[in-house]
Scaffold this motif. Sequence first.
Motif, PDB file in Angstrom:
ATOM      1  N   TYR A  17       0.661  -0.985  -0.071  1.00  0.00           N
ATOM      2  CA  TYR A  17       0.052   0.097   0.007  1.00  0.00           C
ATOM      3  C   TYR A  17       0.850   1.304  -0.042  1.00  0.00           C
ATOM      4  CZ  TYR A  17      -4.564  -2.107   0.414  1.00  0.00           C
ATOM      5  OH  TYR A  17      -5.755  -2.594   0.154  1.00  0.00           O
ATOM      6  N   LEU A  18       1.857   1.227   0.666  1.00  0.00           N
ATOM      7  CA  LEU A  18       2.741   2.397   0.788  1.00  0.00           C
ATOM      8  C   LEU A  18       3.697   2.713  -0.595  1.00  0.00           C
ATOM      9  CD1 LEU A  18       4.314   2.160   4.275  1.00  0.00           C
ATOM     10  CD2 LEU A  18       2.674   4.007   3.530  1.00  0.00           C
ATOM     11  N   ALA A  19       3.838   1.480  -1.240  1.00  0.00           N
ATOM     12  CA  ALA A  19       4.477   1.506  -2.484  1.00  0.00           C
ATOM     13  C   ALA A  19       3.449   2.090  -3.417  1.00  0.00           C
ATOM     14  CB  ALA A  19       5.070   0.387  -3.027  1.00  0.00           C
ATOM     15  N   ASP A  20       2.181   1.646  -3.610  1.00  0.00           N
ATOM     16  CA  ASP A  20       1.099   2.002  -4.562  1.00  0.00           C
ATOM     17  C   ASP A  20       0.983   3.600  -4.211  1.00  0.00           C
ATOM     18  OD1 ASP A  20       1.004  -0.169  -5.702  1.00  0.00           O
ATOM     19  OD2 ASP A  20      -0.822  -0.944  -4.524  1.00  0.00           O
ATOM     20  N   ALA A  21       1.194   4.090  -2.906  1.00  0.00           N
ATOM     21  CA  ALA A  21       0.876   5.676  -2.586  1.00  0.00           C
ATOM     22  C   ALA A  21       2.140   6.264  -3.140  1.00  0.00           C
ATOM     23  CB  ALA A  21       0.850   5.852  -1.262  1.00  0.00           C
ATOM     24  N   GLY A  22       3.180   5.701  -3.719  1.00  0.00           N
ATOM     25  CA  GLY A  22       4.117   6.477  -4.344  1.00  0.00           C
ATOM     26  C   GLY A  22       5.682   6.489  -3.585  1.00  0.00           C
ATOM     27  N   PHE A  23       5.550   5.631  -2.311  1.00  0.00           N
ATOM     28  CA  PHE A  23       6.792   5.757  -1.555  1.00  0.00           C
ATOM     29  C   PHE A  23       7.868   4.778  -1.950  1.00  0.00           C
ATOM     30  CE2 PHE A  23       3.441   7.527   1.214  1.00  0.00           C
ATOM     31  CZ  PHE A  23       4.111   8.616   1.722  1.00  0.00           C
ATOM     32  N   GLY A  24       9.023   4.841  -1.840  1.00  0.00           N
ATOM     33  CA  GLY A  24       9.963   3.608  -1.897  1.00  0.00           C
ATOM     34  C   GLY A  24      10.110   3.289  -0.476  1.00  0.00           C
ATOM     35  N   VAL A  25       9.994   2.059  -0.491  1.00  0.00           N
ATOM     36  CA  VAL A  25       9.907   1.283   0.923  1.00  0.00           C
ATOM     37  C   VAL A  25      10.799   0.189   0.900  1.00  0.00           C
ATOM     38  CG1 VAL A  25       8.446  -0.084   2.324  1.00  0.00           C
ATOM     39  CG2 VAL A  25       7.121   1.311   0.548  1.00  0.00           C
ATOM     40  N   HIS A  26      11.463   0.182   2.067  1.00  0.00           N
ATOM     41  CA  HIS A  26      12.468  -0.940   2.492  1.00  0.00           C
ATOM     42  C   HIS A  26      11.956  -1.410   3.847  1.00  0.00           C
ATOM     43  CE1 HIS A  26      16.279  -2.749   2.744  1.00  0.00           C
ATOM     44  NE2 HIS A  26      16.280  -2.594   4.175  1.00  0.00           N
ATOM     45  N   VAL A  27      11.967  -2.950   3.974  1.00  0.00           N
ATOM     46  CA  VAL A  27      11.528  -3.651   5.021  1.00  0.00           C
ATOM     47  C   VAL A  27      12.818  -4.371   5.853  1.00  0.00           C
ATOM     48  CG1 VAL A  27       9.978  -5.480   5.660  1.00  0.00           C
ATOM     49  CG2 VAL A  27       9.197  -3.962   3.775  1.00  0.00           C
ATOM     50  N   GLU A  28      12.436  -4.359   7.084  1.00  0.00           N
ATOM     51  CA  GLU A  28      13.598  -4.975   8.110  1.00  0.00           C
ATOM     52  C   GLU A  28      12.765  -5.702   8.984  1.00  0.00           C
ATOM     53  OE1 GLU A  28      16.591  -5.597   7.755  1.00  0.00           O
ATOM     54  OE2 GLU A  28      17.153  -3.842   6.262  1.00  0.00           O
ATOM     55  N   ARG A  29      13.260  -6.619   9.561  1.00  0.00           N
ATOM     56  CA  ARG A  29      12.532  -7.722  10.503  1.00  0.00           C
ATOM     57  C   ARG A  29      12.856  -7.591  11.971  1.00  0.00           C
ATOM     58  NH1 ARG A  29       8.765  -8.739   6.526  1.00  0.00           N
ATOM     59  NH2 ARG A  29       9.431 -10.021   4.719  1.00  0.00           N
ATOM     60  N   THR A  30      14.100  -7.033  12.198  1.00  0.00           N
ATOM     61  CA  THR A  30      14.300  -7.016  13.691  1.00  0.00           C
ATOM     62  C   THR A  30      14.867  -5.389  13.838  1.00  0.00           C
ATOM     63  OG1 THR A  30      16.809  -7.185  13.053  1.00  0.00           O
ATOM     64  CG2 THR A  30      15.369  -9.169  13.378  1.00  0.00           C
ATOM     65  N   GLY A  31      14.776  -5.174  15.281  1.00  0.00           N
ATOM     66  CA  GLY A  31      15.313  -3.999  15.655  1.00  0.00           C
ATOM     67  C   GLY A  31      16.537  -3.451  15.163  1.00  0.00           C
ATOM     68  N   ASP A  32      17.628  -4.273  15.293  1.00  0.00           N
ATOM     69  CA  ASP A  32      19.006  -3.843  14.926  1.00  0.00           C
ATOM     70  C   ASP A  32      19.225  -3.600  13.675  1.00  0.00           C
ATOM     71  OD1 ASP A  32      20.078  -4.040  17.576  1.00  0.00           O
ATOM     72  OD2 ASP A  32      20.215  -6.034  17.649  1.00  0.00           O
ATOM     73  N   ALA A  33      18.444  -4.371  13.007  1.00  0.00           N
ATOM     74  CA  ALA A  33      18.500  -4.374  11.349  1.00  0.00           C
ATOM     75  C   ALA A  33      17.656  -2.891  10.900  1.00  0.00           C
ATOM     76  CB  ALA A  33      17.658  -5.438  10.737  1.00  0.00           C
ATOM     77  N   ALA A  34      16.741  -2.664  11.612  1.00  0.00           N
ATOM     78  CA  ALA A  34      15.949  -1.323  11.438  1.00  0.00           C
ATOM     79  C   ALA A  34      17.018  -0.020  12.004  1.00  0.00           C
ATOM     80  CB  ALA A  34      14.760  -1.069  12.436  1.00  0.00           C
ATOM     81  N   LEU A  35      17.711  -0.230  12.772  1.00  0.00           N
ATOM     82  CA  LEU A  35      18.544   0.944  13.278  1.00  0.00           C
ATOM     83  C   LEU A  35      19.712   0.997  12.135  1.00  0.00           C
ATOM     84  CD1 LEU A  35      19.162   0.402  17.030  1.00  0.00           C
ATOM     85  CD2 LEU A  35      18.070   2.535  15.817  1.00  0.00           C
ATOM     86  N   ALA A  36      20.246  -0.220  11.609  1.00  0.00           N
ATOM     87  CA  ALA A  36      21.250  -0.006  10.590  1.00  0.00           C
ATOM     88  C   ALA A  36      20.618   0.457   9.316  1.00  0.00           C
ATOM     89  CB  ALA A  36      21.801  -1.380  10.529  1.00  0.00           C
ATOM     90  N   GLY A  51       6.535  -4.972  18.779  1.00  0.00           N
ATOM     91  CA  GLY A  51       6.737  -6.153  19.373  1.00  0.00           C
ATOM     92  C   GLY A  51       7.871  -6.772  18.338  1.00  0.00           C
ATOM     93  N   LEU A  52       8.748  -5.933  18.009  1.00  0.00           N
ATOM     94  CA  LEU A  52       9.873  -6.763  17.223  1.00  0.00           C
ATOM     95  C   LEU A  52      10.828  -7.638  18.090  1.00  0.00           C
ATOM     96  CD1 LEU A  52      11.348  -3.581  15.253  1.00  0.00           C
ATOM     97  CD2 LEU A  52       9.855  -5.452  14.246  1.00  0.00           C
ATOM     98  N   PRO A  53      11.259  -8.622  17.469  1.00  0.00           N
ATOM     99  CA  PRO A  53      12.021  -9.589  18.267  1.00  0.00           C
ATOM    100  C   PRO A  53      13.547  -8.970  18.825  1.00  0.00           C
ATOM    101  CG  PRO A  53      12.166 -10.326  16.086  1.00  0.00           C
ATOM    102  CD  PRO A  53      11.278  -9.038  16.097  1.00  0.00           C
TER     103      PRO A  53
END
Length: 219
Positions: A17-36, A51-53
Amino acid sequence: MLIAEDEPAIADLERLYLADAGFGVHVERTGDAALAAVDRLRPVAIVLDVGLPGRDGLDVCRTLRARGDWTPVVFVTARDDEVDRLLGLELGGDDYLTKPFSPRELVARVRGLLRRAALPATAAPVVVGGVELDAERRTVTAAGRRVDLTATEFDLLAKLMSAPGRVFTREQLLSSVWGQADYGGGRTVDVHVAQLRAKLGDASPIRTSRGVGYAADVG
């Protein structure tokens, strides 16, 4: 746009949905990966699952704010628990959604948050007491000291300072800043006001009108 979500089905829906709205989107599964990813990609906003692991979403937001990163954060939580939501806001989150939610609502919240942050401003800086707010530069100083605010905190302070002495009800503030008069209840406003007062210190011009709402007063 960064999504930090460990449930693949939800992450895929958010991404779609965010991509359809025109955003470039990147997905991460953990908190540490998100910070990086924040360091690497410098996203315009973060959709952050509480509730990230491992390092959970609250700790990710706490870490970002502690190092001076004020990228807008929309929390997503599976628990309809006011304590969790308010804690997220106290840590510097700008908005939140409780699962299950409409992905269209997520897109609307993100768009609204970014739209408010990008509004053009030509007016001169506003000074109320010891606080100066520059809407064009989106900067705030209190007693000459630069104060870092989240996008939502800034918008709330700007609304209060737009009419010094006027008392705004919680419902008026919710409608103006969050876009929904019934959004999250008055406690959402109370938490953000408490955060503003803590950051502005003794220079804070915010006055409580008991049973009504808040105003920004000169003294």
